[in-house]
Design a protein around this motif. Sequence first.
Motif, PDB file in Angstrom:
ATOM      1  N   GLU A 325       0.856  -1.181   0.000  1.00 52.55           N
ATOM      2  CA  GLU A 325       0.000   0.000   0.000  1.00 52.55           C
ATOM      3  C   GLU A 325       0.894   1.234   0.000  1.00 52.55           C
ATOM      4  N   THR A 436      -3.329  -0.043  -8.660  1.00 55.97           N
ATOM      5  CA  THR A 436      -4.440   0.903  -8.793  1.00 55.97           C
ATOM      6  C   THR A 436      -3.944   2.304  -9.140  1.00 55.97           C
ATOM      7  N   ILE A 450      -2.840   0.650  -4.110  1.00 57.78           N
ATOM      8  CA  ILE A 450      -2.545  -0.758  -3.867  1.00 57.78           C
ATOM      9  C   ILE A 450      -1.677  -1.284  -5.005  1.00 57.78           C
ATOM     10  N   SER A 571      -6.785   4.570  -4.250  1.00 58.02           N
ATOM     11  CA  SER A 571      -6.953   3.143  -4.526  1.00 58.02           C
ATOM     12  C   SER A 571      -8.411   2.811  -4.834  1.00 58.02           C
ATOM     13  N   ILE A 573     -10.916  -0.377  -4.596  1.00 52.57           N
ATOM     14  CA  ILE A 573     -11.071  -1.695  -3.983  1.00 52.57           C
ATOM     15  C   ILE A 573     -12.552  -2.049  -3.971  1.00 52.57           C
ATOM     16  N   ARG A 575     -15.238  -5.101  -2.569  1.00 58.02           N
ATOM     17  CA  ARG A 575     -15.426  -6.332  -1.806  1.00 58.02           C
ATOM     18  C   ARG A 575     -16.900  -6.746  -1.861  1.00 58.02           C
ATOM     19  N   ILE A 585     -12.679 -10.149  -3.119  1.00 55.78           N
ATOM     20  CA  ILE A 585     -12.154  -8.799  -2.940  1.00 55.78           C
ATOM     21  C   ILE A 585     -11.242  -8.490  -4.121  1.00 55.78           C
ATOM     22  N   ILE A 587      -9.065  -5.527  -6.697  1.00 53.15           N
ATOM     23  CA  ILE A 587      -8.437  -4.221  -6.901  1.00 53.15           C
ATOM     24  C   ILE A 587      -8.575  -3.869  -8.374  1.00 53.15           C
ATOM     25  N   LEU A 616      -5.596  -7.143   2.497  1.00 48.64           N
ATOM     26  CA  LEU A 616      -6.516  -6.232   1.844  1.00 48.64           C
ATOM     27  C   LEU A 616      -7.805  -6.102   2.646  1.00 48.64           C
ATOM     28  N   VAL A 620      -9.485  -2.678   4.121  1.00 43.19           N
ATOM     29  CA  VAL A 620     -10.890  -2.310   3.924  1.00 43.19           C
ATOM     30  C   VAL A 620     -11.564  -2.038   5.269  1.00 43.19           C
TER      31      VAL A 620
END
Length: 665
Positions: A325, A436, A450, A571, A573, A575, A585, A587, A616, A620
């Motif tokens: 990250e 990302t 990410i 980023s 993300i 999920r 999940i 990216i 990850l 989140v």
Amino acid sequence: MKSKYYNRDLSWLLFDNRVIDQAYNPNVPVLEKLRFLAIASNNLDEFFKVRMHNIHSMIGSPKIEKRTGLTGSEVLDLVHEFNRRNLTKQYEAYSLLMEKCRDKGIFQLLKYDELNDFEKQHIQDYYQNELSDELLVENFSNEHRFRHNLNILMQSQGHTYTFPIPDEFDRIVPTGVDDHYILIEDVILNCADEIYHKYDALKCYVFRVTYDKNKKYDFLDEKLTDDEYLKKMTQYLNSRDPRKITRVEFWCDGPRGRSYFSQLFQISKKSVYKIPGPVDLKLLDGFFKLYKHRSNLVFPKFNARKWKESKNILHYLDKTPMLLEYPYDSFSVFLNYLETAVNDPRTTDICITIYRTEKNSQLVKLLQKAAAKGIKVTALVELRARFDEEHNLLVSEVLKSSGVKVIYGDRVNKVHSKVCVVLQGAKDQGYVQIGTGNYNAVTSNVFSDISYFTSNKTYVNDAAKFFERLTDRKKVDYDLFVTSPKNLKVMIIENIKRATKEYLRVGKGGVFLKVNGLTDIDIINAIYRAARLGLPFRLIVRGPCSLKLGLCGEKEDIVVKSIVGELLEHSRIFRFQYGDSDEQIWISSADMMTRNLERRVEVAVPVVEDGPKRKLNKIVNMYIRDTENSYFLNTNGEYFKKRKTFGISAQQTWLKRLKWRKYVK
């Protein structure tokens, strides 16, 4: 009928308001507050360069915005009102901060009349020696292209003249006394007496013009070869000219102004802004650079986790995948990955997408080195990266001259993906990094992104096929990759449906989306349908958000928030939780915006390997818990902060953890 969606452009301006709000945050150091004001000005510049053409295209026509039912004139009215409120808030903060900097003995930005005799003489000498010969006076014409950031407009009896303030000169001018400064426009307004006498000037204004920069690439054709495409892009960049004026800003003493400039430039009065202070607060970046060495005035420095040089990163990836990250993990880890691949005798191919890089990029040098060693290097350079077109054209020329195979990918859709694959023999043997954010060593220090590294053959094979698709422009089938412009939106909607189905079956599940923008109507409608049935949504949308709350009935469980803090959240993300035990999940390089989902080549991948997936999920969950940097959307379309005695900041939590671990692994 009441609209189900917020206007994207007005939502953009609400984000600008949240940026300005950081200048009032007691936890933000004074120089960082000034910088946030500069960032807000830069954001607004981009808005007027790339968004206003859509609004102007509706004015004077029967067009209305489909999602809100607003006419172009109505949107323009609201844009002006939102900006008027933002500017008032921004310049009130500016005045308070300038006063604080003066009272604390940090620096003083003075008016000419506030200078002592020594300083006035110093400034007059500066004007005579540096500026006087550079000022070119011209008769005013509203057809003239004002190519400099700031200009002076002079009114005389029956005539109007203009002259630019040359951009090559610093906006902030030292007065000869330590920590005392004056703005360059104030120097000119008070020292250019020979000009004012010559032209019998009665009144002077400082003004600035913004042009529509969103000119379409009307030459695009799928059948263009790389050479033809490069030639047309080069011609476009060399010949493009600013188009319609989208904004005029000015400063002067006295009440007169907006109507005058509206008539002068023949634009709507609602596109003219009288600024209650210096025009263009990007100038505050200059003070940040001058005083950032004073640690008490800026955010504490942090040392991002790096790769331990004694360990071979590729050997590590042979056994263990890795999720980083940025900027908590250093971008240098990616450069180590690439350099190790270049120096590895097993490496046969390196393929990478380039959207934005910094000047004098180490990445570019490593690709050149790889080509010189006989490695087959393929770089997709996207020439249509907004505001970076000329730089990317130069990058492509440098790489080509070094033996790198440069491709330009899809002729119609921008390639916005972030993929770097290293092959060692077979197509599925090697390593891949999927991210990302851009391969930019400068922005990676302040953009939260990410970066996923693995030697998993399925990912590597998909990445190799992705570059085959970009090179040969042929259809390919992936095992894990999902790409736009055709499949990414479908994937998201289908996963929302699946999560909804399981929620109805067992009463558990939910969807988390973290993006920079949520404006695509199909995605929003899918969220509405699921929310009516009770599926929980936790949405982090940094910027524009067209989704409304309170439309889905009693079962609605949607939380929308925007995180604005020390770092820029960048980023993406996703999920999807299906029931109480199963989840995916992902990216991605894509936001939930129609341009990303239908008019760009984006990549999304599920993180399926256990270690990265667990990490990850922790990321989140921390974002969901954040309250300190979160602005929550309410049913009135406004954003508010929850005041808590002991709140949680995701960014500050991760920054503090850097003290305990120096290396990535």
